[in-house]
Design an enzyme around this catalytic site. Sequence first.
Site, PDB file in Angstrom:
ATOM      1  N   LYS A 266       0.860  -1.188   0.000  1.00 31.90           N
ATOM      2  CA  LYS A 266       0.000   0.000   0.000  1.00 31.90           C
ATOM      3  C   LYS A 266       0.889   1.228   0.000  1.00 31.90           C
ATOM      4  CE  LYS A 266      -3.176   2.641   2.986  1.00 31.90           C
ATOM      5  NZ  LYS A 266      -4.051   2.660   4.188  1.00 31.90           N
ATOM      6  N   ASP A 271      -2.560  10.290   3.522  1.00 31.09           N
ATOM      7  CA  ASP A 271      -3.961   9.895   3.701  1.00 31.09           C
ATOM      8  C   ASP A 271      -4.687  10.910   4.577  1.00 31.09           C
ATOM      9  OD1 ASP A 271      -6.374   8.639   3.997  1.00 31.09           O
ATOM     10  OD2 ASP A 271      -5.626   7.003   5.271  1.00 31.09           O
ATOM     11  N   LYS A 278     -10.065  13.031   7.990  1.00 27.17           N
ATOM     12  CA  LYS A 278      -9.564  12.649   9.312  1.00 27.17           C
ATOM     13  C   LYS A 278      -9.504  13.875  10.222  1.00 27.17           C
ATOM     14  CE  LYS A 278      -6.520   8.773   8.024  1.00 27.17           C
ATOM     15  NZ  LYS A 278      -7.213   7.740   8.805  1.00 27.17           N
ATOM     16  N   ASP A 289       1.641   6.373   5.549  1.00 30.93           N
ATOM     17  CA  ASP A 289       0.658   5.440   5.016  1.00 30.93           C
ATOM     18  C   ASP A 289       1.173   4.732   3.753  1.00 30.93           C
ATOM     19  OD1 ASP A 289      -1.730   4.226   5.563  1.00 30.93           O
ATOM     20  OD2 ASP A 289      -2.952   5.644   4.412  1.00 30.93           O
ATOM     21  N   ASP A 348     -12.114   7.160   3.651  1.00 27.21           N
ATOM     22  CA  ASP A 348     -10.915   6.932   4.460  1.00 27.21           C
ATOM     23  C   ASP A 348     -10.523   5.448   4.486  1.00 27.21           C
ATOM     24  OD1 ASP A 348      -8.769   7.578   6.026  1.00 27.21           O
ATOM     25  OD2 ASP A 348      -9.921   7.824   7.885  1.00 27.21           O
ATOM     26  N   GLU A 350      -9.364   3.727   2.155  1.00 25.61           N
ATOM     27  CA  GLU A 350      -8.848   3.825   0.784  1.00 25.61           C
ATOM     28  C   GLU A 350      -7.782   2.787   0.469  1.00 25.61           C
ATOM     29  OE1 GLU A 350      -7.598   5.436   3.243  1.00 25.61           O
ATOM     30  OE2 GLU A 350      -5.475   5.064   2.912  1.00 25.61           O
ATOM     31  N   ARG A 352      -7.662  -0.435   0.982  1.00 28.17           N
ATOM     32  CA  ARG A 352      -8.230  -1.619   0.330  1.00 28.17           C
ATOM     33  C   ARG A 352      -8.654  -1.313  -1.108  1.00 28.17           C
ATOM     34  NH1 ARG A 352     -12.602  -1.841   5.093  1.00 28.17           N
ATOM     35  NH2 ARG A 352     -10.885  -0.753   6.113  1.00 28.17           N
TER      36      ARG A 352
HETATM   37  N1  BES Z   1      -4.224   4.635   6.874  1.00 26.42           N
HETATM   38  C1  BES Z   1      -5.343   4.374   7.679  1.00 26.42           C
HETATM   39  C2  BES Z   1      -5.057   3.376   8.801  1.00 26.42           C
HETATM   40  C3  BES Z   1      -4.105   3.851   9.857  1.00 26.42           C
HETATM   41  C4  BES Z   1      -4.566   4.488  10.987  1.00 26.42           C
HETATM   42  C5  BES Z   1      -2.759   3.595   9.724  1.00 26.42           C
HETATM   43  C6  BES Z   1      -3.678   4.894  11.958  1.00 26.42           C
HETATM   44  C7  BES Z   1      -1.871   4.003  10.687  1.00 26.42           C
HETATM   45  C8  BES Z   1      -2.328   4.654  11.811  1.00 26.42           C
HETATM   46  C9  BES Z   1      -6.455   3.794   6.829  1.00 26.42           C
HETATM   47  O1  BES Z   1      -6.521   4.245   5.528  1.00 26.42           O
HETATM   48  C10 BES Z   1      -7.733   4.203   7.483  1.00 26.42           C
HETATM   49  O2  BES Z   1      -7.998   5.362   7.522  1.00 26.42           O
HETATM   50  N2  BES Z   1      -8.466   3.228   7.979  1.00 26.42           N
HETATM   51  C11 BES Z   1      -9.689   3.486   8.651  1.00 26.42           C
HETATM   52  C12 BES Z   1     -10.708   2.491   8.166  1.00 26.42           C
HETATM   53  C13 BES Z   1     -12.118   2.829   8.566  1.00 26.42           C
HETATM   54  C14 BES Z   1     -12.587   4.077   7.859  1.00 26.42           C
HETATM   55  C15 BES Z   1     -12.990   1.660   8.224  1.00 26.42           C
HETATM   56  C16 BES Z   1      -9.441   3.330  10.149  1.00 26.42           C
HETATM   57  O3  BES Z   1      -8.648   2.485  10.548  1.00 26.42           O
HETATM   58  O4  BES Z   1     -10.026   4.095  10.904  1.00 26.42           O
HETATM   59 ZN    ZN Z   2      -4.749   4.856   4.729  1.00 26.83          ZN
HETATM   60 MN    MN Z   3      -7.565   6.065   5.342  1.00 32.79          MN
END
Ligand code: BES
Ligand code: ZN
Ligand code: MN
Length: 497
Positions: A266, A271, A278, A289, A348, A350, A352
Amino acid sequence: MDFKIKKATPEKFKTDALILPVFEDTTLGTSAATLSATTKKALENALAQGDIKGKAGEVQILTAVTESAAKRIVLMGLGKATEQTESGLRKALAATASALKSTAAKDAALALDDIQVGERDAHWVARQAVELFEAAAYTFNAFKSKDNHKLVSLKKVTLLTTTDPKAVEQGAVIGKAIANGMNYARDLGNTPPNVCNPSYLAQEARKLSRGCPTLTTKILDEKQMAELGMNSLLSVGNGSDTPSKLIIMEYKGGPKSQPPHVLVGKGITFDTGGISLKPAPDMDAMKWDMCGAASVFGTMQAVVEMKLPMNVVGVVAAAENMPSGKATRPGDIVTTMSGQTVEILNTDAEGRLVLCDALTYVERFKPASVVDIATLTGAIIVALGPFASGMMSNDEAVVADLQAAADYTQDKVWRLPLWDEYQALLDSPFADIGNIGNAGPKAGSITAACFLSRFTKAYPWAHLDVAGSAFNGGANKGATGRPVPLLTEYLLRQVKS
Ligand code: BES
Ligand code: ZN
Ligand code: MN
């Protein structure tokens, strides 16, 4: 940093810093026993003063030790001699390497003879030593103005052994390749997102294959991806002014017909969350990210350096997730390269969305296995903290190999399930799948992996969620270089079999 191996006991070895193991029970080990009577006496006096008790992670630096060939003697606590552990040794090596940073020592010698962790051999100890010394010396100064550099004086470490110099040598060579790969991954991760964007990553891939006949790089731009139907990947970069890229690095070290092992990273270079924005605090952490991608770069570099006799493909799905008038909206439906449609409920989620198309793309390699690496969910940090990467898989053999590699390198993983009950959470009333689970944040790491599993039916596959392991927030901010050790060891194990 250079590593040398010498078959010798330490008494005559001229060095700025001689590192000697000391133990909680028997205090000094056999290496110390070879030293002159005066030096030994000095060490015994130091131990008697009680500043160091020999516990794993304790370090004491002695200067002005008379009649010693070493300018400093560094006592490295390893716990009880008969109960040495992997984590204890790693703690000790990290603490020792870190303590040496506050000295002017340019070279050091590490006496290996008394280090014995269970059944681990000299090769393993050497690898750990090289990795941990390199990790402690890592600095990232590229964006500091000249006078503001932290410099590390230590340039050379000699590993002293009387038993198995060959095994130590081989371990050091592999350890060095892994450490170089980790440093590369850390540099890419730490590079700010205004510099490290998808085009920058594409350039890095080109650089890696330059002058390297076994590695070829191919970059797909947005137009080429559109032709392939990668609408899900492309939807993530819609709001960004910097174009998305699919980066493909093909390493051919094995017979032409041999199916490759494929790594997919990834590479979200920043992000923001997109329209599902966020919150502001700590958003800067989202420059990391792309650490999954960085680990693919680091591992490919290690594979090239070790000239592994096998075929490996590294793929990076690179995009920037930004809000704008062109950005993807919650509610948008896209058709993936696989033909499956996705309702994007949260922009968010993204990672996947870029990975699913990359995972379909790699079917063309008829892979022996595919491992994707992604900072995919905050939920994995809640579950495992910084110590283990989450692992989810559709193949028991891949799981066994990753677990064995994790145990060997101590770059840990922990498996989570992909049961049907979780799969059902991805049902969408309007498309084939939603991009988030409809149980809210519950089992967030598993529903993310379930989403990916819809695109990985054609090959043995594992997903590594490295959101907790690939970088640190807080005081010790920065990329860790994980899971380069795990991935490299996983590949090494595929050579042998
Ligand atoms: N890049 C984030 C995940 C992340 C969070 C990595 C904190 C490192 C530290 C990912 O893209 C994300 O935002 N995931 C969301 C998914 C949710 C919207 C289902 C998450 O984990 O909140
Ligand atoms: Zn992300
Ligand atoms: Mn995200």
